[in-house]
Structure formats: structure tokens, C-alpha cells
Motif scaffolding. Sequence first.
Motif, PDB file in Angstrom:
ATOM      1  N   VAL A  38      -9.287  -4.120  -5.298  1.00  0.00           N
ATOM      2  CA  VAL A  38      -8.648  -4.744  -6.464  1.00  0.00           C
ATOM      3  C   VAL A  38      -9.625  -5.646  -7.200  1.00  0.00           C
ATOM      4  O   VAL A  38      -9.726  -5.616  -8.440  1.00  0.00           O
ATOM      5  CB  VAL A  38      -7.388  -5.527  -6.035  1.00  0.00           C
ATOM      6  N   ALA A  39     -10.382  -6.462  -6.455  1.00  0.00           N
ATOM      7  CA  ALA A  39     -11.338  -7.379  -7.085  1.00  0.00           C
ATOM      8  C   ALA A  39     -12.412  -6.621  -7.865  1.00  0.00           C
ATOM      9  O   ALA A  39     -12.730  -6.958  -9.008  1.00  0.00           O
ATOM     10  CB  ALA A  39     -11.975  -8.284  -6.030  1.00  0.00           C
ATOM     11  N   VAL A  40     -12.973  -5.580  -7.249  1.00  0.00           N
ATOM     12  CA  VAL A  40     -14.011  -4.790  -7.924  1.00  0.00           C
ATOM     13  C   VAL A  40     -13.423  -4.061  -9.129  1.00  0.00           C
ATOM     14  O   VAL A  40     -14.048  -3.984 -10.195  1.00  0.00           O
ATOM     15  CB  VAL A  40     -14.656  -3.803  -6.935  1.00  0.00           C
ATOM     16  N   ALA A  41     -12.209  -3.525  -8.974  1.00  0.00           N
ATOM     17  CA  ALA A  41     -11.579  -2.808 -10.080  1.00  0.00           C
ATOM     18  C   ALA A  41     -11.300  -3.730 -11.260  1.00  0.00           C
ATOM     19  O   ALA A  41     -11.473  -3.335 -12.423  1.00  0.00           O
ATOM     20  CB  ALA A  41     -10.283  -2.149  -9.600  1.00  0.00           C
ATOM     21  N   VAL A  42     -10.884  -4.958 -10.991  1.00  0.00           N
ATOM     22  CA  VAL A  42     -10.623  -5.906 -12.081  1.00  0.00           C
ATOM     23  C   VAL A  42     -11.915  -6.226 -12.829  1.00  0.00           C
ATOM     24  O   VAL A  42     -11.941  -6.230 -14.075  1.00  0.00           O
ATOM     25  CB  VAL A  42      -9.968  -7.189 -11.525  1.00  0.00           C
ATOM     26  N   LEU A  43     -12.984  -6.498 -12.094  1.00  0.00           N
ATOM     27  CA  LEU A  43     -14.255  -6.795 -12.749  1.00  0.00           C
ATOM     28  C   LEU A  43     -14.754  -5.607 -13.574  1.00  0.00           C
ATOM     29  O   LEU A  43     -15.195  -5.762 -14.718  1.00  0.00           O
ATOM     30  CB  LEU A  43     -15.302  -7.188 -11.709  1.00  0.00           C
ATOM     31  N   LEU A  94      -1.525 -13.825   0.795  1.00  0.00           N
ATOM     32  CA  LEU A  94      -0.380 -12.946   0.569  1.00  0.00           C
ATOM     33  C   LEU A  94      -0.366 -11.760   1.524  1.00  0.00           C
ATOM     34  O   LEU A  94       0.436 -10.838   1.350  1.00  0.00           O
ATOM     35  CB  LEU A  94      -0.398 -12.435  -0.875  1.00  0.00           C
ATOM     36  N   ARG A  95      -1.271 -11.768   2.519  1.00  0.00           N
ATOM     37  CA  ARG A  95      -1.358 -10.735   3.561  1.00  0.00           C
ATOM     38  C   ARG A  95      -1.698  -9.350   2.994  1.00  0.00           C
ATOM     39  O   ARG A  95      -1.246  -8.328   3.500  1.00  0.00           O
ATOM     40  CB  ARG A  95      -0.053 -10.665   4.365  1.00  0.00           C
ATOM     41  N   VAL A  96      -2.516  -9.337   1.948  1.00  0.00           N
ATOM     42  CA  VAL A  96      -3.025  -8.074   1.429  1.00  0.00           C
ATOM     43  C   VAL A  96      -4.201  -7.639   2.298  1.00  0.00           C
ATOM     44  O   VAL A  96      -5.081  -8.445   2.597  1.00  0.00           O
ATOM     45  CB  VAL A  96      -3.481  -8.233  -0.038  1.00  0.00           C
ATOM     46  N   PRO A  97      -4.243  -6.391   2.758  1.00  0.00           N
ATOM     47  CA  PRO A  97      -5.382  -5.941   3.585  1.00  0.00           C
ATOM     48  C   PRO A  97      -6.707  -6.137   2.853  1.00  0.00           C
ATOM     49  O   PRO A  97      -6.786  -5.993   1.625  1.00  0.00           O
ATOM     50  CB  PRO A  97      -5.081  -4.447   3.799  1.00  0.00           C
ATOM     51  N   ARG A  98      -7.748  -6.476   3.629  1.00  0.00           N
ATOM     52  CA  ARG A  98      -9.035  -6.809   3.017  1.00  0.00           C
ATOM     53  C   ARG A  98      -9.585  -5.636   2.219  1.00  0.00           C
ATOM     54  O   ARG A  98     -10.195  -5.836   1.149  1.00  0.00           O
ATOM     55  CB  ARG A  98     -10.031  -7.239   4.103  1.00  0.00           C
ATOM     56  N   LEU A  99      -9.410  -4.418   2.689  1.00  0.00           N
ATOM     57  CA  LEU A  99      -9.909  -3.256   1.960  1.00  0.00           C
ATOM     58  C   LEU A  99      -9.247  -3.154   0.590  1.00  0.00           C
ATOM     59  O   LEU A  99      -9.925  -2.948  -0.429  1.00  0.00           O
ATOM     60  CB  LEU A  99      -9.654  -1.983   2.771  1.00  0.00           C
ATOM     61  N   LEU A 157     -17.480  -8.121  -0.020  1.00  0.00           N
ATOM     62  CA  LEU A 157     -16.077  -8.532   0.061  1.00  0.00           C
ATOM     63  C   LEU A 157     -15.410  -7.944   1.290  1.00  0.00           C
ATOM     64  O   LEU A 157     -14.576  -8.594   1.935  1.00  0.00           O
ATOM     65  CB  LEU A 157     -15.334  -8.093  -1.204  1.00  0.00           C
ATOM     66  N   LEU A 158     -15.770  -6.719   1.622  1.00  0.00           N
ATOM     67  CA  LEU A 158     -15.187  -6.071   2.800  1.00  0.00           C
ATOM     68  C   LEU A 158     -15.653  -6.736   4.086  1.00  0.00           C
ATOM     69  O   LEU A 158     -14.889  -6.848   5.057  1.00  0.00           O
ATOM     70  CB  LEU A 158     -15.567  -4.593   2.805  1.00  0.00           C
ATOM     71  N   ALA A 159     -16.917  -7.193   4.104  1.00  0.00           N
ATOM     72  CA  ALA A 159     -17.459  -7.825   5.324  1.00  0.00           C
ATOM     73  C   ALA A 159     -16.863  -9.198   5.564  1.00  0.00           C
ATOM     74  O   ALA A 159     -16.754  -9.643   6.713  1.00  0.00           O
ATOM     75  CB  ALA A 159     -18.977  -7.920   5.219  1.00  0.00           C
TER      76      ALA A 159
END
Length: 367
Positions: free
Chosen positions: A77-82, A67-72, A177-179
Motif C-alpha cells: 500500500v505504501a509503495v503503491a501510494v507513492l 490497525l493490524r494490517v499485515p506487513r506485506l 518496509l517488508l524487513a
Amino acid sequence: MVKSPDDHLNKPDMPLPRDASAVYRGGLFILALLACLYVAKEAVLPLLLAFFLKLLVQPGMKLMKHLRVPRLIAALVAVAVLLGIVFGLMHLLSSPASEWAHRLPQGLPRLQQRVSVISKPIDTLTKLFKHAQSAVVGNVHQQPSSSGMDVKQILFSTARHFVSGFVWTFLMLFFLLLAGDTFLRRLVEVMPTFGDKRQVIDIAQQVESDISIYLITITIMNSLVGIVTGLGMWLLGLPDPLLWGVTAFVLNYVPIFGPLTGMVMFLAVGMLSLDPLWKAFTPMALYICVHVTEGEAVTPMILARRFTLNPVLVMASLLFWDWMWGIPGAVLAVPLLAIFKIVCERVRPLGALGHFIQGERRRVWEP
């Protein structure tokens, strides 16, 4: 062409090691590695947990990348959801868990009365252990104040280690995730030959694919186990069904040991909460039915093509990693064994070992 079930017995590409010195050096390397992992568990465990959490959220990261969401932003978002799931469950369960913690000491006489049949053997074993301890250690009288301080220090130290490991795990998860695929690209670049580069990519892709699917499948199945268990406890009239559903969800991550702990826990809860006596066994019976249905039929049917591990080695792996790292080690035992099997199957000198780890492919619904 239809392959015979015994075709794998004739594989020519599983050479056994013949150099005794190489086997000896390899054994010493493994022993040294395990000793380092044992000593450095406080540093290694957060990294491993973050790695497996990365594999768990990898499909979501790929979707956000599509969906072309920037990796940062995707990593945040992934960490916040967890974190939201963890803290949300802690907030919901803190009140009923504290109530049961206060209720348990008061209910011990009732529990002892209901299990009076086995109380005498337990008392006999307790006295035997006390005599053995006094014979080995001696009659050492401790001051009550120092004992209380020891308990407080243990609790404080445990809480501090848990919070530290929790923070480091999620920090490492964010940076992993950032790497993205940076480490894999660098590893491929330093490989000397094209064949080595292909082998590294093949192993990395297989580990990511298989372990990610395993973790997602197990998480979904554990969630269903938790939902069904919570609904069942609610229908049986057990207080705080949400607490027992989440407990079943968490315990199901630890094969064998988790369900055994759950059986004892639900038996005790039924004894404390339900009347008459026959009804007190229904929470444990319901939990056993749910676990057997999930663990012996549904999950093996879904994962049979990807994961065929020798059950004896799975049990040995559980015992070993539980001894090495405690509960986190027991949770990581099966994924670590699966990764080791994937690596062995794709490294030719270790092919025989990978074949040894593989279990029998079974058809779930056939006797």
C-alpha cells in the motif's frame, strides 16, 4: 532549576582526540569511504533514497501496524501510494510541460528584447568563453551528424539511468518496509556489551524520529508552498498554474539552490507571459515572498528544537554532495548532515565534532 544558556559550554563529556595516529587513520578511512561512495553512486543512491522514503512513510506504516494490517499488505500500500502520486503528477504535468518546451524557443526573441539591458554583457561573456575554449581546446570542427548522435546518446543514457534508479529505489523501498526492524535487531544482537546495545538502539530511534519528522514537516511545508505558489500564479494570470505549483514544491527540497533556480525560472516565465513589463516581475516577487515566509519563519519555528545545524556547514554540505551525486545529493545533503550530527552526539569520542556541527538556537520572531 533553570539552565543558563551557556551551560553547554561547560559539558565535560566532549573529549578532543589526542592520538594523532588515530586521527590520521580516521581521516584515511573517511577519504576511502567518500571515494567508494563517489564511484558506487549508481548503487548507493537508490539505497539511500529508499531509506529516506522509508522514514517518510514510517508513520503510515505504524498506523497500519496498529490497525493490524499485515506487513506485506502495508508495504504494498505504501509503495503503491507513492507510485500513484508520482505517476499522477507526471500525467497531469506532461502536457503543459511539453507545451512550454515548444513555446520557449519561440519566446526567446521576446525574452531577449525585454532583457536587452543585460544582453550586451552576456554576449561579451559568451564571446570571451568561446575564445577561451578555442585557445585551450583548439579549433576542432565536428560533423553535424556525430553531434546529433552525441545528443541522442546523452539523452538516451540519462533516461536509462533515471528509469533504472527509479525502479531500484522503489524495489529497495518495498523490501526495506517488508524487513521492518530486522536489521536493527541483528545489529543489536552482535553488539558485545549491554551499553553498546543501548547506544545502537538510542541512535537508531533518534535518527528515525528526528529525520522522519524532518522529512514529513518539509514535505508538508513544500506542499503548502506549491499550493500557495500555484494559486498566486493563477491570480496573476500565468498559464498552467498547476505546473508552477509543482515546480515550487519540488525546488523547495533543495535548500538555497532550489529557490535561486525558482527565482530565475519565474522571472523568465513572467517575461514571456505577462504585460506590461512591471507585471512580468510579479511571479518572481510572489515566489520570493512565499519562500521567505516559509524558509525564514514558519519552518524554522517548527523544527528549531530538533534541528539546529550550522548554516555554513549546511552550505558546505550542499556544495559537496551536489558535486558528489548531483541533484539527488543536494536533496539528501541536509538529512545526511543531520544523521551525522545525531551519531556524533551519541558517540563519546565524536562528541566535540557533533557540538561543532550544531548551530545556534534562535527565536524566530525576535530580531
